[in-house]
Scaffold this motif. Sequence first.
Motif, short mmCIF file in Angstrom:
data_model
loop_
_atom_site.label_atom_id
_atom_site.label_comp_id
_atom_site.label_asym_id
_atom_site.label_seq_id
_atom_site.Cartn_x
_atom_site.Cartn_y
_atom_site.Cartn_z
N MET A 220 9.21 11.43 0.84
CA MET A 220 9.27 12.21 -0.75
C MET A 220 10.04 11.34 -1.73
N ASN A 221 10.72 10.11 -1.07
CA ASN A 221 12.39 9.83 -1.60
C ASN A 221 12.73 10.42 -2.44
N GLY A 222 13.11 11.74 -1.95
CA GLY A 222 13.47 13.16 -2.81
C GLY A 222 12.80 13.64 -3.43
N GLU A 223 12.57 13.07 -3.66
CA GLU A 223 11.20 14.48 -4.95
C GLU A 223 10.44 15.47 -3.83
N HIS A 224 11.10 16.45 -3.25
CA HIS A 224 10.68 17.74 -1.87
C HIS A 224 10.81 18.20 -2.42
N HIS A 225 11.70 18.84 -3.72
CA HIS A 225 11.55 20.17 -3.93
C HIS A 225 10.19 19.85 -5.26
N SER A 226 10.23 19.05 -5.65
CA SER A 226 8.76 19.44 -6.70
C SER A 226 8.20 19.04 -6.16
N MET A 227 7.11 18.69 -4.83
CA MET A 227 6.28 19.48 -4.19
C MET A 227 6.49 20.00 -3.23
N PRO A 228 7.08 21.86 -3.40
CA PRO A 228 7.69 22.44 -1.67
C PRO A 228 6.48 22.74 -1.27
N ALA A 229 5.06 21.94 -1.26
CA ALA A 229 3.72 22.99 -0.61
C ALA A 229 3.89 21.36 0.18
N GLU A 230 3.55 20.43 -0.61
CA GLU A 230 3.78 19.11 0.10
C GLU A 230 4.56 18.84 1.37
N ALA A 231 5.54 18.88 0.84
CA ALA A 231 6.98 18.45 1.35
C ALA A 231 7.20 19.64 2.70
N SER A 232 6.82 20.83 2.95
CA SER A 232 7.72 22.18 3.76
C SER A 232 5.68 21.20 4.44
N ASN A 233 4.31 21.07 4.25
CA ASN A 233 3.28 21.17 5.29
C ASN A 233 3.87 19.81 6.32
N ILE A 234 4.83 18.91 5.34
CA ILE A 234 4.51 17.58 6.48
C ILE A 234 6.08 18.05 7.16
N LEU A 235 6.86 18.62 6.75
CA LEU A 235 8.01 18.82 7.10
C LEU A 235 8.15 19.78 8.82
N VAL A 236 6.99 20.50 9.00
CA VAL A 236 6.47 21.54 10.03
C VAL A 236 5.69 20.99 10.60
N ASN A 237 4.62 19.96 10.06
CA ASN A 237 4.17 19.20 11.12
C ASN A 237 5.17 18.50 12.30
N LEU A 238 5.72 17.92 11.53
CA LEU A 238 6.60 16.72 11.91
C LEU A 238 7.66 17.49 13.31
N SER A 239 8.15 19.22 12.93
CA SER A 239 8.82 19.54 13.64
C SER A 239 8.16 20.60 14.33
N ALA A 240 7.85 20.03 16.29
CA ALA A 240 6.95 21.56 16.94
C ALA A 240 8.15 22.69 16.92
N ASN A 241 9.00 22.51 16.81
CA ASN A 241 9.90 23.61 16.72
C ASN A 241 9.88 24.68 15.99
N LEU A 242 9.22 24.43 14.54
CA LEU A 242 8.52 25.30 13.74
C LEU A 242 7.55 25.54 13.53
N ASN A 243 6.78 24.21 14.35
CA ASN A 243 5.54 24.75 14.02
C ASN A 243 4.43 25.52 15.45
N PHE A 244 5.54 24.68 16.46
CA PHE A 244 4.89 25.98 17.89
C PHE A 244 5.84 26.73 18.02
N ASN A 245 6.84 26.42 17.78
CA ASN A 245 7.98 27.17 18.49
C ASN A 245 8.38 26.70 20.50
N HIS A 246 8.34 25.40 19.78
CA HIS A 246 8.98 24.73 21.47
C HIS A 246 10.46 24.11 21.06
N THR A 247 11.04 24.36 22.39
CA THR A 247 11.94 24.40 22.59
C THR A 247 12.71 22.88 23.47
N TYR A 248 13.84 22.20 23.21
CA TYR A 248 14.07 20.72 24.14
C TYR A 248 15.97 21.65 24.73
N ASP A 249 15.96 20.36 25.79
CA ASP A 249 17.08 20.52 26.23
C ASP A 249 17.82 19.82 26.29
#
Length: 373
Positions: A220-249
């Motif tokens: 997002m070139n540092g502009e994530h707070h100007s498009m919070p819905a879009e940025a949060s969508n990308i972040l959650v989809n990239l983090s399986a921990n946030l998206n699906f509660n996956h854990t890692y060891d």
Amino acid sequence: MAASDVTETSSYASSTVCKICSKIKGIYVCPRCNILYCSLLCYQSELHLNCSEAFYKECVMEDIKSQGRDPFPEKKMNEILQQLQGNENNSNIDSDDDNDDSVEDLHERLRNVNLDDADSVWEQLTPTEKQEFYDMLQSGDASQLVVSWEPWWLFRKQKTLIQDVETEQVSPHPVYEANCPTVKNDVPLLSQISKTVAAPCVKYNILNVLGAYCYTTRFMNGEHHSMPAEASNILVNLSANLNFNHTYDSAVLALEAVAHEVVHYVWLGGSQESVICMKNDIECILTGPEDSNCSFYLKASLSDIYRLMSKAKHSKSIDPSAVKKTGEFTKRFKEHSLPSFVQKDKLRLVIKKLEYYLSWSRDHADEICCLRL
């Protein structure tokens, strides 16, 4: 233990191990051949080359087909470019006046248009302006119009061996704090809200979230707070921990999971270089701005993610009652569009998890900052 139990246990272990390296547990399934694998390296290995190459070939063919449906074939594009170049050469004298008029005209057309709605903006452009945008996008020159954002976590305070006492200025806050997200200090210590010892996987789960955060903010070139819905969508989809509660060891698995998602979402344009950059960014965050405050960037990152998710939860973009129209721009450049936004109910759960991570970091930040990737 009975012999049958031993056999069943052995069979289960062999059925869940990575079918490519045969060393560790497989956590991903190839969508083409259904083979179980453990990491991006195994997915791209020679043993799986035929399948992975076929996947990328299909992506390329889809892109070629979509370009083939475009109303501006290559020959026509060249003719237009030559015509525009000829017009420019023939009007050098009045070029400044023409440019001024063009800018004023565009400003007037966009006066009451929602600039966050790409379809609405696209409708106001002339055919020439649309073509210029398309040419720029195809050639890659569009990226040159945007100044590259430099992440705040790259700053590292230099050690001063000799300090002039007379010129030394005592400040209650380090200089780097002004350039960083404000740390959320109103969360309680984990020891105050829970008597249960935190699981060892928490630090690795946080790494998974940080990896998604680093990639998202750079994308997002540092502009994530100007498009919070879009940025949060990308972040959650990239983090399986946030998206699906996956854990890692392990740290390796936590970051490999982000790399895998980057490759999965073709519209993100992920590459090996971008994945390496993500890992370097995380190392900078874990190192901190200085040895005496090494956990500051970690807490600032989690605080920034928390505020981003909170903004997204109140964003009108994810209002389920809102009807999202599909205009000409969205149809034409659909490969650059985002999947459905994360809904508010899920964002609430994500925010609660981030509050836990912030509390954890106040007690156990040293456990994660000492990790070496």
